[in-house]
Write a protein that holds these residues in place. Structure first.
Motif, PDB file in Angstrom:
ATOM      1  N   LEU A   1       0.848  -1.186   0.000  1.00  0.00           N
ATOM      2  CA  LEU A   1       0.000   0.000   0.000  1.00  0.00           C
ATOM      3  C   LEU A   1       0.889   1.243   0.000  1.00  0.00           C
ATOM      4  O   LEU A   1       1.843   1.330   0.782  1.00  0.00           O
ATOM      5  CB  LEU A   1      -0.896   0.005   1.244  1.00  0.00           C
ATOM      6  CG  LEU A   1      -1.621   1.309   1.604  1.00  0.00           C
ATOM      7  CD1 LEU A   1      -2.628   1.687   0.538  1.00  0.00           C
ATOM      8  CD2 LEU A   1      -2.297   1.173   2.970  1.00  0.00           C
ATOM      9  N   SER A   2       0.590   2.191  -0.869  1.00  0.00           N
ATOM     10  CA  SER A   2       1.296   3.480  -0.880  1.00  0.00           C
ATOM     11  C   SER A   2       0.269   4.591  -1.005  1.00  0.00           C
ATOM     12  O   SER A   2      -0.644   4.501  -1.824  1.00  0.00           O
ATOM     13  CB  SER A   2       2.302   3.542  -2.030  1.00  0.00           C
ATOM     14  OG  SER A   2       1.690   3.224  -3.271  1.00  0.00           O
ATOM     15  N   SER A   3       0.419   5.653  -0.193  1.00  0.00           N
ATOM     16  CA  SER A   3      -0.647   6.663  -0.180  1.00  0.00           C
ATOM     17  C   SER A   3      -0.162   8.069   0.144  1.00  0.00           C
ATOM     18  O   SER A   3      -0.960   8.907   0.555  1.00  0.00           O
ATOM     19  CB  SER A   3      -1.721   6.268   0.846  1.00  0.00           C
ATOM     20  OG  SER A   3      -1.199   6.257   2.158  1.00  0.00           O
ATOM     21  N   GLN A   4       1.111   8.353  -0.049  1.00  0.00           N
ATOM     22  CA  GLN A   4       1.583   9.694   0.279  1.00  0.00           C
ATOM     23  C   GLN A   4       0.863  10.766  -0.539  1.00  0.00           C
ATOM     24  O   GLN A   4       0.543  11.831  -0.023  1.00  0.00           O
ATOM     25  CB  GLN A   4       3.096   9.813   0.071  1.00  0.00           C
ATOM     26  CG  GLN A   4       3.627  11.170   0.502  1.00  0.00           C
ATOM     27  CD  GLN A   4       5.106  11.347   0.228  1.00  0.00           C
ATOM     28  OE1 GLN A   4       5.597  11.022  -0.843  1.00  0.00           O
ATOM     29  NE2 GLN A   4       5.831  11.860   1.210  1.00  0.00           N
ATOM     30  N   GLY A   5       0.626  10.485  -1.808  1.00  0.00           N
ATOM     31  CA  GLY A   5      -0.020  11.472  -2.658  1.00  0.00           C
ATOM     32  C   GLY A   5      -1.532  11.505  -2.542  1.00  0.00           C
ATOM     33  O   GLY A   5      -2.169  12.437  -3.037  1.00  0.00           O
ATOM     34  N   GLU A   6      -2.105  10.492  -1.913  1.00  0.00           N
ATOM     35  CA  GLU A   6      -3.565  10.356  -1.872  1.00  0.00           C
ATOM     36  C   GLU A   6      -4.137  10.502  -0.465  1.00  0.00           C
ATOM     37  O   GLU A   6      -5.303  10.872  -0.306  1.00  0.00           O
ATOM     38  CB  GLU A   6      -3.967   8.990  -2.423  1.00  0.00           C
ATOM     39  CG  GLU A   6      -3.638   8.787  -3.889  1.00  0.00           C
ATOM     40  CD  GLU A   6      -2.159   8.520  -4.151  1.00  0.00           C
ATOM     41  OE1 GLU A   6      -1.691   8.770  -5.273  1.00  0.00           O
ATOM     42  OE2 GLU A   6      -1.449   8.064  -3.209  1.00  0.00           O
ATOM     43  N   GLY A   7      -3.352  10.180   0.550  1.00  0.00           N
ATOM     44  CA  GLY A   7      -3.843  10.231   1.912  1.00  0.00           C
ATOM     45  C   GLY A   7      -4.491   8.938   2.352  1.00  0.00           C
ATOM     46  O   GLY A   7      -4.629   7.977   1.588  1.00  0.00           O
ATOM     47  N   ALA A   8      -4.909   8.918   3.617  1.00  0.00           N
ATOM     48  CA  ALA A   8      -5.460   7.705   4.219  1.00  0.00           C
ATOM     49  C   ALA A   8      -6.834   7.333   3.681  1.00  0.00           C
ATOM     50  O   ALA A   8      -7.279   6.194   3.835  1.00  0.00           O
ATOM     51  CB  ALA A   8      -5.537   7.861   5.736  1.00  0.00           C
ATOM     52  N   LYS A   9      -7.511   8.271   3.044  1.00  0.00           N
ATOM     53  CA  LYS A   9      -8.886   8.011   2.595  1.00  0.00           C
ATOM     54  C   LYS A   9      -8.979   6.883   1.582  1.00  0.00           C
ATOM     55  O   LYS A   9     -10.062   6.383   1.314  1.00  0.00           O
ATOM     56  CB  LYS A   9      -9.507   9.272   2.018  1.00  0.00           C
ATOM     57  CG  LYS A   9      -8.798   9.832   0.791  1.00  0.00           C
ATOM     58  CD  LYS A   9      -9.456  11.112   0.324  1.00  0.00           C
ATOM     59  CE  LYS A   9      -8.630  11.818  -0.741  1.00  0.00           C
ATOM     60  NZ  LYS A   9      -7.375  12.380  -0.190  1.00  0.00           N
ATOM     61  N   ILE A  10      -7.832   6.479   0.991  1.00  0.00           N
ATOM     62  CA  ILE A  10      -7.893   5.372   0.033  1.00  0.00           C
ATOM     63  C   ILE A  10      -7.890   4.013   0.723  1.00  0.00           C
ATOM     64  O   ILE A  10      -8.032   2.996   0.057  1.00  0.00           O
ATOM     65  CB  ILE A  10      -6.765   5.443  -1.007  1.00  0.00           C
ATOM     66  CG1 ILE A  10      -5.399   5.187  -0.386  1.00  0.00           C
ATOM     67  CG2 ILE A  10      -6.802   6.763  -1.761  1.00  0.00           C
ATOM     68  CD1 ILE A  10      -4.303   4.952  -1.402  1.00  0.00           C
ATOM     69  N   PHE A  11      -7.771   4.003   2.059  1.00  0.00           N
ATOM     70  CA  PHE A  11      -7.869   2.717   2.758  1.00  0.00           C
ATOM     71  C   PHE A  11      -8.666   2.776   4.053  1.00  0.00           C
ATOM     72  O   PHE A  11      -9.036   1.737   4.593  1.00  0.00           O
ATOM     73  CB  PHE A  11      -6.479   2.117   3.035  1.00  0.00           C
ATOM     74  CG  PHE A  11      -5.605   2.941   3.948  1.00  0.00           C
ATOM     75  CD1 PHE A  11      -5.649   2.766   5.318  1.00  0.00           C
ATOM     76  CD2 PHE A  11      -4.718   3.859   3.431  1.00  0.00           C
ATOM     77  CE1 PHE A  11      -4.826   3.510   6.161  1.00  0.00           C
ATOM     78  CE2 PHE A  11      -3.892   4.605   4.253  1.00  0.00           C
ATOM     79  CZ  PHE A  11      -3.953   4.430   5.631  1.00  0.00           C
ATOM     80  N   MET A  12      -8.972   3.986   4.560  1.00  0.00           N
ATOM     81  CA  MET A  12      -9.797   4.053   5.772  1.00  0.00           C
ATOM     82  C   MET A  12     -10.463   5.413   5.884  1.00  0.00           C
ATOM     83  O   MET A  12      -9.940   6.418   5.369  1.00  0.00           O
ATOM     84  CB  MET A  12      -8.950   3.791   7.028  1.00  0.00           C
ATOM     85  CG  MET A  12      -7.980   4.903   7.402  1.00  0.00           C
ATOM     86  SD  MET A  12      -7.136   4.544   8.972  1.00  0.00           S
ATOM     87  CE  MET A  12      -6.248   6.094   9.223  1.00  0.00           C
TER      88      MET A  12
END
Length: 526
Positions: A146-157
């Protein structure tokens, strides 16, 4: 050695961002979200590799100084919210445009449970365009990162997804998977519960944590571990998790991690999360900083430096434990503090193990690549997409390198440690560029605001002008600046540090002079 490898990645960034979905984050804080703060997340998920989906709930503890009519969270529309509970009762909610608006019941509740699930967003070019990366290893076992620096936590919780929002009391993370899978995550492993077919891993940290630092990686892993003795005297667990097919490389990776941690501690002080662990996990994408569980996908490309082995990717992401994880920004406008200081710490590995010549060679190779197209500091309330570009790494590091040259090592290195150890700017307390500028002045007694504001907030470079002045010397000026910089000048008397500015300064020398011969500063030669 592949000195330019890390900085070559910058040229991928603009191309990669073209694939991004509209899941940027940061910018101005939503007025409804300004009314509350998050204290703790308890995330409980079942990870389902066959369907590339997740299912579970997140319990959010929050506090507010006023009664809330709407509790606004962020969660991408790809997930379906099944129900929301407060005080054990179902409450009304709406979920659209990646916003989850919850209508609280009439209670003094300080937490909400959100039940949700669905197919995960697939990363298009991780980690630059993030999401979930689902692959199979050589033994056909599932492998997910999982990688989300550019998207934030909203893509998994569901979360209050803004860089200024960090759960003050940390997170508890529960992951249920089919056997024989393992889930590596943040903090320390509290418990492992098994049934006949499944296992649940409970990870937890009491430290505050960035939203995008919350992370989990699934696979069938081989673990190598040791106890690391910090310069603080504390004994910290150190782990590496690699695929079974790479288990022969685990001990070498562990040694590289140990050497990198020792090197970071030498310059930056004790490892910031001693109650948890120091760890990396092999991921199906290049890498990313995730608090106490850094993603590593550099294929064990170690190179010799002095008497040790160096992995630029591992060392860089490890450096974020200090700058990015311990010290973080609440406005992406100041994102260079995460990346610039960490990139500068990469250069220090060269000095520690290759000597000063290796350090200056590395610095010079980077300075030559800086295009000076964008200011290092972005406008206030920038989004991640607006603030993220290559110069926050390269020029950010160069600015710190130049400050070292101006201050001298006897002042600079104690100041660097003092900055990262300052309680006003670390853990739950976040930092700004102006905080750093003011800290430099208060610590050193020197006003370097002219230098720092000029190089961080503009794309200008001083123009060096040198002219012969009789037989005794030369006249030197730095056109384009309104402040004075102490600059090294090579003269017939040796290396001297001379205060230079836009007004001509006489430099005594019977031989031709060279301004900034070691390359501390970004200067434009006429």
């Amino acid at each position: 050695m592949k000195k330019h490898l890390f900085f070559c990645l910058f040229f991928i960034i603009p191309f990669a961002s073209g694939f991004a979905q509209n899941w940027d984050w940061g910018g101005p804080m939503d007025p409804l979200q300004e009314k509350f703060s998050v204290l703790h997340y308890q995330l409980e998920l079942e990870i389902l590799p066959e369907s590339k989906s997740i299912q579970g709930k997140n319990t959010i503890q929050f506090q507010s100084s006023e009664k809330l009519d709407t509790l606004r969270l962020n969660l991408i529309d790809e997930y379906k919210v099944d129900k929301v509970l407060m005080n054990g009762e179902e409450v009304e909610f709406t979920h659209h445009d990646d916003i989850l608006d919850i209508i609280p019941i009439d209670c003094t509740c300080d937490q909400v449970e959100v039940y949700y699930g669905g197919k995960t967003p697939i990363a298009q070019n991780p980690p630059w365009t993030g999401g979930f990366t689902w692959e199979l290893d050589r033994f056909d076992n599932h492998w997910m990162g999982l990688s989300s620096q550019g998207e934030g936590a909203k893509i998994f919780m569901p979360a209050l997804d803004h860089p200024s929002s960090e759960p003050k009391n940390g997170v508890d993370l529960f992951f249920t998977v089919d056997k024989p899978y393992f889930v590596a995550s943040n903090g320390r492993l509290i418990e492992k519960k098994e049934t006949e077919d499944q296992v649940t891993y409970h990870w937890a940290t009491d430290y505050s944590i960035n939203n995008y630092d919350v992370n989990f990686t699934l696979g069938v892993f081989h673990e190598a571990k040791m106890d690391f003795e910090s310069i603080s005297g504390e004994i910290i667990p150190m782990h590496v998790y690699v695929l079974q097919e790479d288990q022969a490389k685990a001990l070498a990776l562990l040694e590289v991690l140990k050497v990198s941690t020792e090197t970071q501690e030498k310059y930056l002080g004790p490892f910031p999360f001693p109650k948890d662990k120091i760890a990396v996990v092999e991921t199906p994408y290049l890498g990313m900083e995730h608090q106490t569980i850094n993603a590593y996908g550099n294929n064990f490309q170690f190179v010799p430096m002095g008497q040790v082995q160096y992995d630029w990717l591992l060392h860089h992401e490890l450096g974020h434990e200090w700058f990015g994880n311990k010290m973080s920004v609440g406005d992406w406008a100041d994102m260079w503090i995460h990346e610039g200081f960490t990139a500068f710490a990469d250069w220090l590995f060269y000095e520690a193990h290759g000597g000063s010549e290796a350090y200056f060679t590395q610095a010079a190779s980077v300075l030559r690549t800086i295009p000076n197209e964008k200011p290092v500091v972005s406008p206030p309330n920038s989004t991640e997409e607006e603030a993220y570009h290559g110069e926050i790494y390269s020029k950010g590091a160069a600015v710190i390198h130049g400050l070292r040259g101006i201050l001298g090592d006897e002042v600079f290195f104690p100041m660097l440690k003092a900055f990262i150890m300052d309680d006003r700017f670390t853990y739950q307390n976040q930092v700004t560029t102006n905080d750093f500028i003011e800290f430099v002045q208060s610590y050193t007694g020197q006003d370097q605001s002219g230098y720092l504001n000029y190089y961080l907030k503009t794309t200008d470079l001083p123009e060096v002008k040198v002219s012969k002045k009789g037989k005794a010397g030369y006249v030197v000026s730095l056109k384009g600046i309104d402040f004075i910089m102490p600059v090294e000048v090579e003269t017939s008397n040796g290396l001297e540090k001379i205060n230079l500015g836009s007004k001509p300064t006489f430099v005594s020398s019977t031989t031709p002079i060279k301004v900034d011969p070691r390359g501390w500063l970004m200067l434009k030669e006429k």
